[in-house]
Design an enzyme around this catalytic site. Structure first.
Site, short mmCIF file in Angstrom:
data_model
loop_
_atom_site.label_atom_id
_atom_site.label_comp_id
_atom_site.label_asym_id
_atom_site.label_seq_id
_atom_site.Cartn_x
_atom_site.Cartn_y
_atom_site.Cartn_z
CB SER A 110 27.61 9.81 -59.27
OG SER A 110 28.27 9.33 -58.04
CB THR A 159 27.61 14.56 -52.22
OG1 THR A 159 27.42 14.66 -53.19
CG2 THR A 159 26.90 13.85 -51.29
CE LYS A 255 23.13 15.23 -53.56
NZ LYS A 255 23.43 14.22 -53.32
CG HIS A 279 22.65 10.57 -50.07
ND1 HIS A 279 23.86 10.87 -50.02
CD2 HIS A 279 22.61 9.82 -51.19
CE1 HIS A 279 24.45 10.57 -51.08
NE2 HIS A 279 23.87 9.78 -51.60
C1 FNR Z 1 22.25 8.80 -54.84
N1 FNR Z 1 22.54 9.84 -54.58
C2 FNR Z 1 23.85 10.21 -54.87
N2 FNR Z 1 24.38 11.37 -54.38
C3 FNR Z 1 25.41 11.69 -54.74
O1 FNR Z 1 26.18 12.92 -53.66
N3 FNR Z 1 26.61 11.17 -55.23
C4 FNR Z 1 25.93 9.68 -55.62
O2 FNR Z 1 26.45 8.72 -55.82
C5 FNR Z 1 24.90 9.06 -55.04
N4 FNR Z 1 24.31 7.95 -55.84
C6 FNR Z 1 23.07 7.75 -55.69
C7 FNR Z 1 22.29 6.10 -55.96
C8 FNR Z 1 21.50 6.31 -56.09
C9 FNR Z 1 20.82 4.77 -56.48
C10 FNR Z 1 20.48 6.69 -55.51
C11 FNR Z 1 18.74 6.77 -55.72
C12 FNR Z 1 20.76 8.31 -54.85
C13 FNR Z 1 21.94 10.38 -54.32
C14 FNR Z 1 20.99 11.54 -55.35
O3 FNR Z 1 21.60 12.50 -55.87
C15 FNR Z 1 19.99 12.27 -54.65
O4 FNR Z 1 20.67 13.32 -53.39
C16 FNR Z 1 19.26 11.47 -54.09
O5 FNR Z 1 18.89 10.12 -55.21
C17 FNR Z 1 16.73 12.20 -54.14
O6 FNR Z 1 16.33 11.75 -53.52
P1 FNR Z 1 15.28 11.21 -54.78
O7 FNR Z 1 15.08 12.26 -55.93
O8 FNR Z 1 15.70 9.43 -55.55
O9 FNR Z 1 14.12 10.96 -54.12
#
Ligand code: FNR
Length: 386
Positions: A110, A159, A255, A279
């Site tokens: 990330s 993203t 994304k 997300h």
């Molecule tokens: C995320 N997600 C996310 N996406 C991204 O592009 N950059 C980021 O920094 C973050 N940070 C983040 C923190 C936390 C705690 C979560 C739970 C999610 C979204 C992540 O990449 C992804 O799209 C989702 O988590 C997918 O869904 P599930 O697998 O959590 O249901």
């Protein structure tokens, strides 16, 4: 002494994380936006999809291997970018990157990780993907892209569903948003965990991820989050991605796509791949689940670029469902975060083993032996018989 938890399924890691983490961190992972309708729909719509059981197909020679952007993966899984994973375990992103490499799948770092890019890439034998938000401070983006390239990052994930952060109502209740004073007191009480020292919650701010590297000075966590909150950019458009193209020659993955029209625009832009994603239900509550959005998008652009998906995948069975709905590979966010919080690298490795085992069972009982052969005929009522 607390009873030892038995870990059998990926869901057990959620419970283990709940026991282990202070509430503000557990809710930060577990929560979604507003009333969490989309968060629930992601999981609910996916698990409601029936697999089609087939028998006597001789499926002994079964393989999970697949190819993605010219790389061989041990299975069609990619670790999703999860911000501040370094708060779930010490040097958390490095631990996950090592686990992913051990299991033969890519790790996506990330933008807002605790460990900087330069720390992670040398510790992994697998491709490292880097996720970038389009931020107001274009100097930061240029700097991050240059460092990612120099460090050996292979794929860039943009993203685009965060032009503004979604309101997550658990955060003010748990104290994750707002001042960090109460968390500091809580962590002091449970004995100053090393990761909390690393992220500058006690005393002197420490080197904190990609932002500290860019600003050229240590940042405490509150400064880090404050800097980020000011930098989300509602003015972003496809033209900004053109600007970024100039700095990046490798594969570019967009994304946060949930609509076939946007997926077609991604094709016009020349993206190599997209991640169908809301997300994890953390942005706009009330949008449709990815299990519902994916088939339309795969039909629209599946022949033009690589379609991946995330949000709501909680098991190897869900991975097979998503592949059957049209994805080439699947990202997991929360399941990884729960495992990391429960037991670091070893737990994430075990989680990936469990996912692989579940995928094998799903393929065995739907009568397919190759990832490329999973399609809608593996689902009951969606191409197969109702
Ligand atoms: C995320 N997600 C996310 N996406 C991204 O592009 N950059 C980021 O920094 C973050 N940070 C983040 C923190 C936390 C705690 C979560 C739970 C999610 C979204 C992540 O990449 C992804 O799209 C989702 O988590 C997918 O869904 P599930 O697998 O959590 O249901």
């Amino acid at each position: 002494m607390a009873a030892r938890m038995i870990i059998a399924s990926p869901t057990d890691y959620r419970l283990a994380a709940k026991r282990r983490l202070p509430r503000f961190l557990f809710d930060y992972i577990d929560g979604g936006a507003y009333a969490e309708h989309t968060l629930r729909a992601n999981v609910g719509d996916l698990e409601a999809i029936s697999l089609r059981q087939r028998i006597l197909k001789n499926v002994a020679d079964l393989s999970l291997e697949t190819e993605l952007f010219g790389h061989r993966l041990a299975m069609p899984l990619v670790i999703a970018p999860v911000g501040l994973a370094g708060m779930l375990a010490r040097r958390g992103e490095v631990q996950v990157a090592k686990a992913a490499a051990a299991k033969g799948i890519p790790f996506t770092q990330s933008t807002v990780s605790v460990c900087p890019i330069e720390e992670i890439v040398p510790q992994s034998s697998q491709p490292i993907w880097f996720q970038l938000y389009v931020l107001k401070d274009r100097g930061f983006m240029k700097n991050a892209l240059e460092r990612a390239r120099a460090a050996g990052v292979t794929h860039l994930v943009f993203t685009v569903d965060m032009p503004t952060p979604g309101a997550r109502y658990r955060d003010p209740h748990s104290g994750m948003s707002g001042r960090f004073g109460p968390q500091r007191r809580l962590l002091q009480a449970i004995g100053k965990p090393r990761w909390a020292v690393d992220v500058g919650l006690f005393g002197r701010p420490h080197d904190l991820g990609n932002v500290s590297r860019y600003l050229g000075k240590p940042t405490g966590l509150a400064d880090y989050i404050g800097w980020l909150a000011k930098n989300f950019d509602p003015s972003i458009s496809w033209a900004d991605l053109e600007w970024i193209r100039a700095f990046w020659q490798g594969p570019m993955i967009i994304k946060g796509i949930l609509d076939p029209e946007d997926a077609r625009d991604a094709v016009k832009f020349g993206a190599d791949g997209i991640v169908v994603s809301n997300h994890g239900g953390r942005q706009l509550d009330g949008v449709m689940s990815t299990a519902r959005a994916l088939p339309m998008i795969a039909d629209a652009v599946g022949r033009d670029l690589t379609v991946m998906v995330d949000s709501g995948v909680r098991s190897g069975l869900d991975v097979v469902r998503m592949l059957a709905l049209g994805a080439r590979a699947v990202m997991i966010g929360r399941p990884m975060a729960y495992a990391l919080a429960s037991g670091g690298q070893a737990a994430v490795e075990n989680l990936l083993d469990v996912f692989a085992r579940e995928m094998r069972v799903a393929m065995t009982l739907t009568g397919v032996t190759r990832i490329a052969d999973i399609d809608r005929t593996c689902l009951a009522g969606q191409g197969g018989p109702a």
